[in-house]
Write a protein that holds these residues in place. Structure first.
Motif, mmCIF file in Angstrom:
data_model
loop_
_atom_site.group_PDB
_atom_site.id
_atom_site.type_symbol
_atom_site.label_atom_id
_atom_site.label_comp_id
_atom_site.label_asym_id
_atom_site.label_seq_id
_atom_site.Cartn_x
_atom_site.Cartn_y
_atom_site.Cartn_z
ATOM 1 N N TRP A 13 12.666 -9.891 -47.855
ATOM 2 C CA TRP A 13 12.437 -9.936 -49.300
ATOM 3 C C TRP A 13 12.951 -8.690 -50.010
ATOM 4 C CZ3 TRP A 13 9.721 -5.764 -50.865
ATOM 5 C CH2 TRP A 13 8.888 -5.142 -49.917
ATOM 6 N N ASN A 14 13.057 -7.573 -49.300
ATOM 7 C CA ASN A 14 13.553 -6.354 -49.931
ATOM 8 C C ASN A 14 15.045 -6.429 -50.254
ATOM 9 O OD1 ASN A 14 13.374 -6.301 -46.990
ATOM 10 N ND2 ASN A 14 14.464 -4.369 -47.091
ATOM 11 N N HIS A 15 15.729 -7.437 -49.723
ATOM 12 C CA HIS A 15 17.137 -7.686 -50.063
ATOM 13 C C HIS A 15 17.274 -9.009 -50.822
ATOM 14 C CE1 HIS A 15 18.388 -4.317 -47.621
ATOM 15 N NE2 HIS A 15 17.792 -4.817 -46.562
ATOM 16 N N ALA A 16 16.227 -9.406 -51.552
ATOM 17 C CA ALA A 16 16.187 -10.727 -52.179
ATOM 18 C C ALA A 16 17.367 -10.967 -53.107
ATOM 19 C CB ALA A 16 14.871 -10.901 -52.943
ATOM 20 N N GLU A 17 17.673 -10.015 -53.961
ATOM 21 C CA GLU A 17 18.754 -10.217 -54.925
ATOM 22 C C GLU A 17 20.089 -10.437 -54.221
ATOM 23 O OE1 GLU A 17 20.809 -7.881 -58.730
ATOM 24 O OE2 GLU A 17 18.885 -7.206 -57.909
ATOM 25 N N GLU A 18 20.363 -9.607 -53.228
ATOM 26 C CA GLU A 18 21.612 -9.719 -52.479
ATOM 27 C C GLU A 18 21.688 -11.047 -51.731
ATOM 28 O OE1 GLU A 18 23.933 -7.253 -48.892
ATOM 29 O OE2 GLU A 18 22.136 -6.419 -49.826
ATOM 30 N N ILE A 19 20.590 -11.447 -51.102
ATOM 31 C CA ILE A 19 20.565 -12.667 -50.297
ATOM 32 C C ILE A 19 20.659 -13.911 -51.178
ATOM 33 C CG2 ILE A 19 19.071 -14.091 -48.833
ATOM 34 C CD1 ILE A 19 18.085 -11.428 -47.579
ATOM 35 N N MET A 20 19.903 -13.941 -52.252
ATOM 36 C CA MET A 20 19.917 -15.127 -53.111
ATOM 37 C C MET A 20 21.274 -15.331 -53.769
ATOM 38 S SD MET A 20 16.135 -15.090 -54.862
ATOM 39 C CE MET A 20 14.647 -15.209 -53.854
ATOM 40 N N ALA A 21 21.955 -14.236 -54.081
ATOM 41 C CA ALA A 21 23.308 -14.361 -54.630
ATOM 42 C C ALA A 21 24.267 -14.912 -53.579
ATOM 43 C CB ALA A 21 23.790 -13.000 -55.124
ATOM 44 N N LYS A 22 24.069 -14.503 -52.359
ATOM 45 C CA LYS A 22 24.917 -14.952 -51.251
ATOM 46 C C LYS A 22 24.676 -16.419 -50.912
ATOM 47 C CE LYS A 22 25.513 -14.045 -46.288
ATOM 48 N NZ LYS A 22 25.021 -13.210 -45.163
ATOM 49 N N GLU A 23 23.433 -16.869 -51.046
ATOM 50 C CA GLU A 23 23.055 -18.224 -50.637
ATOM 51 C C GLU A 23 22.876 -19.161 -51.839
ATOM 52 O OE1 GLU A 23 23.276 -19.101 -47.716
ATOM 53 O OE2 GLU A 23 23.051 -17.318 -46.468
ATOM 54 N N ARG A 24 23.797 -19.100 -52.770
ATOM 55 C CA ARG A 24 23.690 -19.956 -53.965
ATOM 56 C C ARG A 24 23.729 -21.440 -53.604
ATOM 57 N NH1 ARG A 24 27.379 -16.098 -56.146
ATOM 58 N NH2 ARG A 24 26.425 -14.760 -57.735
ATOM 59 N N THR A 25 24.497 -21.798 -52.579
ATOM 60 C CA THR A 25 24.604 -23.219 -52.230
ATOM 61 C C THR A 25 23.266 -23.783 -51.773
ATOM 62 O OG1 THR A 25 25.335 -22.604 -49.998
ATOM 63 C CG2 THR A 25 27.048 -23.066 -51.629
ATOM 64 N N PHE A 26 22.414 -22.947 -51.201
ATOM 65 C CA PHE A 26 21.072 -23.386 -50.809
ATOM 66 C C PHE A 26 20.283 -23.814 -52.036
ATOM 67 C CE2 PHE A 26 16.608 -21.776 -50.203
ATOM 68 C CZ PHE A 26 16.154 -22.850 -49.451
ATOM 69 N N ARG A 27 20.316 -22.983 -53.083
ATOM 70 C CA ARG A 27 19.608 -23.332 -54.314
ATOM 71 C C ARG A 27 20.252 -24.541 -54.988
ATOM 72 N NH1 ARG A 27 16.216 -19.576 -56.764
ATOM 73 N NH2 ARG A 27 15.913 -21.251 -58.247
ATOM 74 N N ASP A 28 21.589 -24.586 -54.954
ATOM 75 C CA ASP A 28 22.292 -25.707 -55.579
ATOM 76 C C ASP A 28 21.946 -27.033 -54.903
ATOM 77 O OD1 ASP A 28 23.453 -23.917 -57.280
ATOM 78 O OD2 ASP A 28 25.368 -23.826 -56.210
ATOM 79 N N ALA A 29 21.622 -26.963 -53.618
ATOM 80 C CA ALA A 29 21.264 -28.169 -52.862
ATOM 81 C C ALA A 29 19.793 -28.537 -53.028
ATOM 82 C CB ALA A 29 21.583 -27.973 -51.384
ATOM 83 N N GLY A 30 19.079 -27.769 -53.860
ATOM 84 C CA GLY A 30 17.670 -28.062 -54.110
ATOM 85 C C GLY A 30 16.700 -27.233 -53.306
ATOM 86 N N GLY A 31 17.218 -26.268 -52.546
ATOM 87 C CA GLY A 31 16.353 -25.430 -51.724
ATOM 88 C C GLY A 31 15.511 -24.468 -52.553
ATOM 89 N N ARG A 32 14.346 -24.121 -52.034
ATOM 90 C CA ARG A 32 13.431 -23.198 -52.717
ATOM 91 C C ARG A 32 13.091 -22.048 -51.780
ATOM 92 N NH1 ARG A 32 10.485 -25.946 -56.627
ATOM 93 N NH2 ARG A 32 9.839 -23.860 -57.325
ATOM 94 N N TRP A 33 12.987 -20.864 -52.368
ATOM 95 C CA TRP A 33 12.616 -19.674 -51.600
ATOM 96 C C TRP A 33 11.113 -19.462 -51.659
ATOM 97 C CZ3 TRP A 33 16.185 -17.414 -48.622
ATOM 98 C CH2 TRP A 33 17.545 -17.546 -48.966
#
Length: 405
Positions: free
Chosen positions: A375-395
């Motif tokens: 979680w301490n790298h949340a911003e970096e990781i979420m930017a990297k994994e945009r396709t996960f969110r685009d596919a409907g994934g939730r963190w």
């Protein structure tokens, strides 16, 4: 109660995370050997207010040839350490023939910038694997644990140091009295000891309890660091709040009287007093908040499983061992952990035995939810994994509380 490792005072136990494994002891599947466990509990010294673990894990079990953590794995941290090196080069290392020593240099992420400028330097790290990586980058490394005898040997061979630096290392070392005796032998009369580590104030404020694990023996505050420094003829002369790793403080320590004390020190001391960071009641309240997070996280994951949702975790971090074992998270609730570290892939998480898989496993078949251990790298990781969110994934995050984004 037990004896404080700094001043010999009495330490009162305040928070207990129960039975925990070595945080970086990722196991090979079907390994039938006995797994090492210890009791992870935190106490506060009644005298110097140093927060510390109640039980020590032998250092050789944690830091060894196969130590898997590489500091350069994060883009954010690479930039952080490059800026740190450039700051030293422009200030403390700008004189004639300067010399810097880094305790726990890891893969040389900070010293490589220093080395590139031709400045005399030496990294000291007990983990042979990462030390070899640093040498490959042109960094001079001594593979050893830093302590008084090591410091005296370095001083005899290389002369006095202008700077001794450490990042996410000093909190690992129970024998800090030996470290300070070594600093007294190694530092120039006007030299500085600069170290940055997770800050108890941020851990309490954010309820980031996973910052507490086997390697993090101490949880520093300005007050406890000042008391520790003064016992050895040093003074805390500056502090700087850092956003990395979920909240840290960079402490600058010098020989008493050699430098003025910056106003930032008194400001942080006053803030800590107002927040009661040296009071047992504050840590007891923190423990209550952590227990609520455990209840909420297990309830959420159990509900998602009952709904037939797929949940994986992201980032097989050392600190995730505390979360997984304290909350009892196994493969029944978390399918696998995605991690970029080759040494961890194909193994099982310590204690809870969740499979660790490469990022491809995450990307090829996106789950419904991802529990973000890193979680301490949340911003970096979420930017990297945009396709996960685009596919409907939730963190799923659990700092400062359990929530879904």
């Amino acid at each position: 109660m037990t004896e404080c490792q700094i001043c010999g005072g009495q330490v009162t136990e305040l928070v207990d995370f129960g039975r925990q494994p070595l945080s970086d002891a990722f196991r090979v599947p079907n390994d039938s050997s006995e797994e090492f466990f210890f009791r992870l509990a935190v106490g506060l010294c009644d005298s110097c207010t140093m927060a510390q673990l109640m039980e020590q894990v032998p250092r050789e079990k944690m830091f060894h040839e196969d130590y898997p953590y590489h500091s350069s794995g994060s883009t954010v941290m690479r930039k952080h350490f490059e800026l740190t090196a450039r700051h030293f080069l422009e200030t403390e290392l700008s004189g004639p023939d300067p010399f810097v020593v880094e305790i726990g240099c890891n893969d040389g992420i900070m010293l490589r910038t220093v080395a590139a400028q031709g400045v005399r330097h030496l990294g000291v790290d007990p983990s042979g694997g990462v030390a070899e990586v640093a040498r490959g980058l042109g960094v001079q490394v001594r593979t050893a644990f830093f302590e008084e005898t090591t410091a005296r040997e370095i001083a005899a061979e290389h002369g006095p140091a202008d700077v001794v630096y450490a990042a996410n290392t000093i909190c690992h070392i129970p024998y800090l009295n030996s470290i300070f005796r070594g600093l007294d032998a190694l530092l120039q009369p006007s030299g500085v000891f600069v170290f940055e580590d997770p800050y108890l104030g941020d851990i309490v404020e954010r309820t980031s309890f996973d910052q507490i694990y086997d390697e993090h023996f101490y949880l520093f505050t300005a007050r406890s660091v000042r008391a520790m420094a003064r016992r050895h003829g040093f003074e805390l002369v500056d502090v700087e709040r850092l956003p990395v790793h979920g909240g840290e403080v960079r402490y600058t320590v010098a020989r008493a009287g050699s430098r003025p004390v910056d106003a930032a020190v008194e400001a942080l001391l006053a803030e800590e007093a107002a927040r009661g960071l040296g009071e047992p009641a504050t840590l007891r309240a923190f423990g209550d908040a952590v227990a609520r997070i455990r209840t909420d996280l297990v309830a959420l994951l159990s509900e998602l499983r009952a709904q037939g949702k797929r949940v994986v975790a992201y980032g097989a971090t050392a600190k995730s061992a505390t979360v997984a074992n304290y909350c009892g998270l196994g493969p029944d609730l978390v399918e696998f952990v995605s991690d970029t570290t080759p040494a961890k892939q194909g193994r099982l998480t310590p204690g809870t035995h969740i499979p660790v898989r490469p990022p491809e496993a995450f990307a090829e078949d996106h789950p419904d939810h991802a529990l973000l251990f890193a979680w301490n790298h949340a911003e970096e990781i979420m930017a990297k994994e945009r396709t996960f969110r685009d596919a409907g994934g939730r963190w799923i995050l659990y700092v400062p509380d359990v929530h879904v984004v």
